[in-house]
Design a protein around this motif. Structure first.
Motif, PDB file in Angstrom:
ATOM      1  N   PRO A 140       0.796  -1.230   0.000  1.00  0.00           N
ATOM      2  CA  PRO A 140       0.000   0.000   0.000  1.00  0.00           C
ATOM      3  C   PRO A 140       0.828   1.279   0.000  1.00  0.00           C
ATOM      4  N   LEU A 141       2.160   1.154   0.089  1.00  0.00           N
ATOM      5  CA  LEU A 141       3.014   2.338   0.083  1.00  0.00           C
ATOM      6  C   LEU A 141       3.994   2.292  -1.083  1.00  0.00           C
ATOM      7  N   THR A 142       3.483   1.954  -2.243  1.00  0.00           N
ATOM      8  CA  THR A 142       4.284   1.936  -3.461  1.00  0.00           C
ATOM      9  C   THR A 142       4.942   3.299  -3.685  1.00  0.00           C
ATOM     10  N   SER A 143       6.207   3.291  -4.091  1.00  0.00           N
ATOM     11  CA  SER A 143       6.922   4.556  -4.294  1.00  0.00           C
ATOM     12  C   SER A 143       6.212   5.388  -5.359  1.00  0.00           C
ATOM     13  N   GLN A 144       6.370   6.689  -5.249  1.00  0.00           N
ATOM     14  CA  GLN A 144       5.628   7.603  -6.121  1.00  0.00           C
ATOM     15  C   GLN A 144       5.947   7.378  -7.600  1.00  0.00           C
ATOM     16  N   SER A 145       7.230   7.195  -7.904  1.00  0.00           N
ATOM     17  CA  SER A 145       7.618   7.045  -9.311  1.00  0.00           C
ATOM     18  C   SER A 145       7.041   5.773  -9.914  1.00  0.00           C
ATOM     19  N   LEU A 146       7.090   4.663  -9.157  1.00  0.00           N
ATOM     20  CA  LEU A 146       6.535   3.412  -9.675  1.00  0.00           C
ATOM     21  C   LEU A 146       5.011   3.492  -9.750  1.00  0.00           C
ATOM     22  N   ALA A 147       4.400   4.135  -8.761  1.00  0.00           N
ATOM     23  CA  ALA A 147       2.943   4.295  -8.788  1.00  0.00           C
ATOM     24  C   ALA A 147       2.498   5.074 -10.016  1.00  0.00           C
ATOM     25  N   GLU A 148       3.265   6.105 -10.381  1.00  0.00           N
ATOM     26  CA  GLU A 148       2.949   6.885 -11.581  1.00  0.00           C
ATOM     27  C   GLU A 148       3.085   6.020 -12.829  1.00  0.00           C
ATOM     28  N   ASP A 149       4.106   5.167 -12.859  1.00  0.00           N
ATOM     29  CA  ASP A 149       4.311   4.278 -13.995  1.00  0.00           C
ATOM     30  C   ASP A 149       3.172   3.267 -14.104  1.00  0.00           C
ATOM     31  N   ILE A 150       2.744   2.738 -12.969  1.00  0.00           N
ATOM     32  CA  ILE A 150       1.622   1.794 -12.948  1.00  0.00           C
ATOM     33  C   ILE A 150       0.348   2.480 -13.436  1.00  0.00           C
ATOM     34  N   LYS A 151       0.164   3.711 -12.986  1.00  0.00           N
ATOM     35  CA  LYS A 151      -1.029   4.476 -13.386  1.00  0.00           C
ATOM     36  C   LYS A 151      -1.059   4.680 -14.898  1.00  0.00           C
ATOM     37  N   GLU A 152       0.094   4.992 -15.460  1.00  0.00           N
ATOM     38  CA  GLU A 152       0.170   5.183 -16.915  1.00  0.00           C
ATOM     39  C   GLU A 152      -0.085   3.867 -17.647  1.00  0.00           C
ATOM     40  N   PHE A 153       0.469   2.781 -17.131  1.00  0.00           N
ATOM     41  CA  PHE A 153       0.286   1.477 -17.767  1.00  0.00           C
ATOM     42  C   PHE A 153      -1.170   1.020 -17.725  1.00  0.00           C
ATOM     43  N   THR A 154      -1.829   1.195 -16.578  1.00  0.00           N
ATOM     44  CA  THR A 154      -3.199   0.704 -16.421  1.00  0.00           C
ATOM     45  C   THR A 154      -4.232   1.639 -17.035  1.00  0.00           C
ATOM     46  N   GLY A 155      -3.872   2.908 -17.190  1.00  0.00           N
ATOM     47  CA  GLY A 155      -4.840   3.871 -17.703  1.00  0.00           C
ATOM     48  C   GLY A 155      -5.798   4.369 -16.649  1.00  0.00           C
ATOM     49  N   GLU A 156      -5.570   3.996 -15.380  1.00  0.00           N
ATOM     50  CA  GLU A 156      -6.439   4.461 -14.296  1.00  0.00           C
ATOM     51  C   GLU A 156      -6.000   5.855 -13.857  1.00  0.00           C
ATOM     52  N   LYS A 157      -6.957   6.716 -13.567  1.00  0.00           N
ATOM     53  CA  LYS A 157      -6.638   8.086 -13.185  1.00  0.00           C
ATOM     54  C   LYS A 157      -5.955   8.148 -11.825  1.00  0.00           C
ATOM     55  N   GLU A 158      -6.360   7.272 -10.913  1.00  0.00           N
ATOM     56  CA  GLU A 158      -5.794   7.288  -9.575  1.00  0.00           C
ATOM     57  C   GLU A 158      -5.485   5.873  -9.129  1.00  0.00           C
ATOM     58  N   CYS A 159      -4.351   5.708  -8.458  1.00  0.00           N
ATOM     59  CA  CYS A 159      -4.106   4.461  -7.732  1.00  0.00           C
ATOM     60  C   CYS A 159      -3.434   4.763  -6.409  1.00  0.00           C
ATOM     61  N   HIS A 160      -3.272   6.063  -6.118  1.00  0.00           N
ATOM     62  CA  HIS A 160      -2.647   6.468  -4.863  1.00  0.00           C
ATOM     63  C   HIS A 160      -3.534   7.551  -4.252  1.00  0.00           C
ATOM     64  N   PHE A 161      -4.117   7.281  -3.098  1.00  0.00           N
ATOM     65  CA  PHE A 161      -5.066   8.221  -2.541  1.00  0.00           C
ATOM     66  C   PHE A 161      -5.284   7.923  -1.070  1.00  0.00           C
ATOM     67  N   PHE A 162      -5.967   8.835  -0.394  1.00  0.00           N
ATOM     68  CA  PHE A 162      -6.308   8.630   1.016  1.00  0.00           C
ATOM     69  C   PHE A 162      -7.608   7.858   1.067  1.00  0.00           C
ATOM     70  N   ASP A 163      -7.553   6.674   1.610  1.00  0.00           N
ATOM     71  CA  ASP A 163      -8.640   5.708   1.486  1.00  0.00           C
ATOM     72  C   ASP A 163      -9.528   5.706   2.725  1.00  0.00           C
ATOM     73  N   ALA A 164     -10.821   5.700   2.527  1.00  0.00           N
ATOM     74  CA  ALA A 164     -11.770   5.552   3.621  1.00  0.00           C
ATOM     75  C   ALA A 164     -12.773   4.482   3.233  1.00  0.00           C
ATOM     76  N   ALA A 165     -12.891   3.456   4.042  1.00  0.00           N
ATOM     77  CA  ALA A 165     -13.776   2.332   3.722  1.00  0.00           C
ATOM     78  C   ALA A 165     -14.813   2.154   4.817  1.00  0.00           C
ATOM     79  N   SER A 166     -15.996   1.693   4.425  1.00  0.00           N
ATOM     80  CA  SER A 166     -17.089   1.475   5.366  1.00  0.00           C
ATOM     81  C   SER A 166     -17.013   0.083   5.986  1.00  0.00           C
ATOM     82  N   PRO A 167     -17.616  -0.091   7.172  1.00  0.00           N
ATOM     83  CA  PRO A 167     -17.660  -1.421   7.790  1.00  0.00           C
ATOM     84  C   PRO A 167     -18.515  -2.387   6.966  1.00  0.00           C
ATOM     85  N   ILE A 168     -18.206  -3.669   7.098  1.00  0.00           N
ATOM     86  CA  ILE A 168     -18.990  -4.734   6.489  1.00  0.00           C
ATOM     87  C   ILE A 168     -19.436  -5.680   7.587  1.00  0.00           C
TER      88      ILE A 168
END
Length: 467
Positions: A140-168
């Motif tokens: 969950p703490l992928t380095s910024q440069s690699l995260a940017e490369d992954i984002k470009e490869f996948t075409g996803e706008k975001e893969c690094h963000f402040f996450d908030a999840a609801s209970p299940i």
């Protein structure tokens, strides 16, 4: 002369360590990249492999519990990380907990001593070429440069963000004498579970919520603790005003329970609306897992349990996952990866661990085992494998992949990490009402499938791979 095939593993956490070991144990060369200590992570404190950051516990030991079953599957599959956890276990009641330092040192020593594993203490800032078999296990703490490369490869706008999840919570812990099924304005099927509150219940809930104790954010989380307005923690909404939640996730408009209402002088039943309604959305096809809509939160887990059990219909709620909030990197995996953990658009690239959207130590190890096993098979020109969805590893992999089951169940616009739980497993052939007995049957079926897999796998690959 053609070089022997090799695999690159990026990240020496739980998933990467397991993957590297499985590859090397198959007779395939591995280059394992770990950026620490040259480049520090804000969460880690050492340069050891498989360092445990948040806890020293792998969850319940008993195999009739979801975490325990996942551990037992990994023991059957000869996971080195689980073997080292067993070796360095410390007393923890019914849980598998370890001496963190000795555990990490032991794994570091084993991997560093293996003749087929080359350790590179460098950051890998970019994805290797497409012809190079690679496993992404950067967590969950992928380095910024690699995260940017992954984002470009996948075409996803975001893969690094402040996450908030609801209970299940589990579906069978909902009290339907108070809750009811309906969709807003009765549009479509009754897909939501609704927990109505009268004014007194709502005011009491609001009062307790704004006073509830929040979990302290880690330093690396505080730096990026900015939230999207559409995904505010429920306690932050409550603090904005007495009625803010009633115009947000708890809005009662368009929801009527046929049990409510009065009869007018013409003997016509007039339905009434609740003061506020907490909605739950189905997480799985069988309706065994339910997510509290709009309840992303940073409250301490004990406070979450106390407050959610104040909600009518949820007084006996059983939690599969508490709400969490932290800086995170994970993929929109159902759009991107197959059940073999290969990327759809690049078969030589695998993902493993928390990066895929699984949650928990044992789940990360399981992803590492499967990605490592498949990367080794691919390097040898053999077919990759998947695990049956009736196993806990297979169920988790299905959840985070583009399997047909996963695609039917998940809301891809809001994919969230998932821990091991029995709600992911397909139903038994014969319904068993007793929960303890049902979980034992899940366990027996799962371990039976794992043993069948081992026998088949050994037969097909006995000259190249030993499990």
């Amino acid at each position: 002369m053609k070089e022997d095939p090799s695999v690159i593993v990026i990240g020496a956490g739980l998933a990467g360590s397991e993957a590297a070991w499985q590859i090397a144990s198959s007779g395939v060369k591995v280059t394992l990249f770990e950026m620490r200590p040259k480049k520090k992570s804000p969460a880690h404190h050492s340069s050891q492999f498989a360092e445990l950051v948040c806890s020293n516990s792998f969850g319940a030991l008993s195999s009739d519990r979801a975490a325990g079953l996942l551990q037992e599957e990994l023991r059957e599959l000869q996971s080195i990380v689980i073997a080292k956890a067993d070796q360095h276990a410390v007393p923890a009641g019914g849980a598998l907990a370890v001496d963190r330092s000795q555990f990490s040192k032991s794994i570091t020593h084993e991997l560093s001593s293996h003749p087929l594993i080359k350790i590179e203490r460098e950051e890998c800032p970019h994805l290797p070429n497409a012809d190079q078999i690679t496993i992404l296990a950067t967590g969950p703490l992928t380095s910024q440069s690699l995260a940017e490369d992954i984002k470009e490869f996948t075409g996803e706008k975001e893969c690094h963000f402040f996450d908030a999840a609801s209970p299940i919570i589990t579906g069978d812990s909902i009290d339907f004498s108070k809750a009811f099924r309906a969709s807003r304005y009765d549009k479509g099927d009754a897909d939501y579970v609704n927990c109505p509150m009268n004014k007194e219940e709502y005011l009491q809930f609001h009062s307790e919520l704004i006073k509830a104790e929040q979990a302290e954010l880690k330093d690396f989380d505080k730096e990026s603790a900015l939230f999207f307005e559409g995904c505010l923690p429920i306690e932050q909404l409550a603090k904005r005003g007495i009625d803010t939640m009633r115009f947000g996730p708890l809005k009662p408009i368009g929801l009527w329970d046929p049990r409510w209402g009065d009869v007018n002088d013409k003997n016509i039943r007039i339905l009434k609306r609740a003061h506020a309604v907490v909605q739950l959305r189905q997480e799985d096809k069988a309706g065994k897992l339910w997510n509290l809509v709009g309840f992303q939160t940073n409250l301490k887990w004990g406070e979450q349990k106390r407050l959610i059990r104040m909600i009518p219909g949820l007084s006996k709620a059983e939690f599969i996952r508490f709400g969490v909030m932290h800086r995170n990197t994970f993929l929109e995996s159902p759009k991107l990866i197959e059940p073999s953990l290969q990327f759809i658009n690049r078969k030589t690239l695998f993902a493993a661990g928390q990066l895929t959207g699984t949650e928990g130590y044992a789940a990360a190890i399981a992803g590492g085992w499967l990605a490592g096993t498949n990367a080794a098979l691919l390097a040898k020109g053999l077919n990759t494998i998947t695990l049956p969805p009736s196993t806990m590893i297979g169920a988790l992999t299905n959840f985070v992949s583009n399997s047909q089951e996963s695609l039917r169940v998940q809301n891809k616009k809001n994919f969230q990490p998932m821990p091991a739980n029995f709600g992911l497993l397909p139903e038994l052939d014969n319904r068993i009402n007793n929960k303890r007995e049902r979980y034992k049957q899940y366990r027996d079926r799962s371990l039976g499938k794992i043993k069948q897999l081992k026998e088949t796998f050994i037969t097909k690959t006995s000259s190249t791979k030993t499990i």
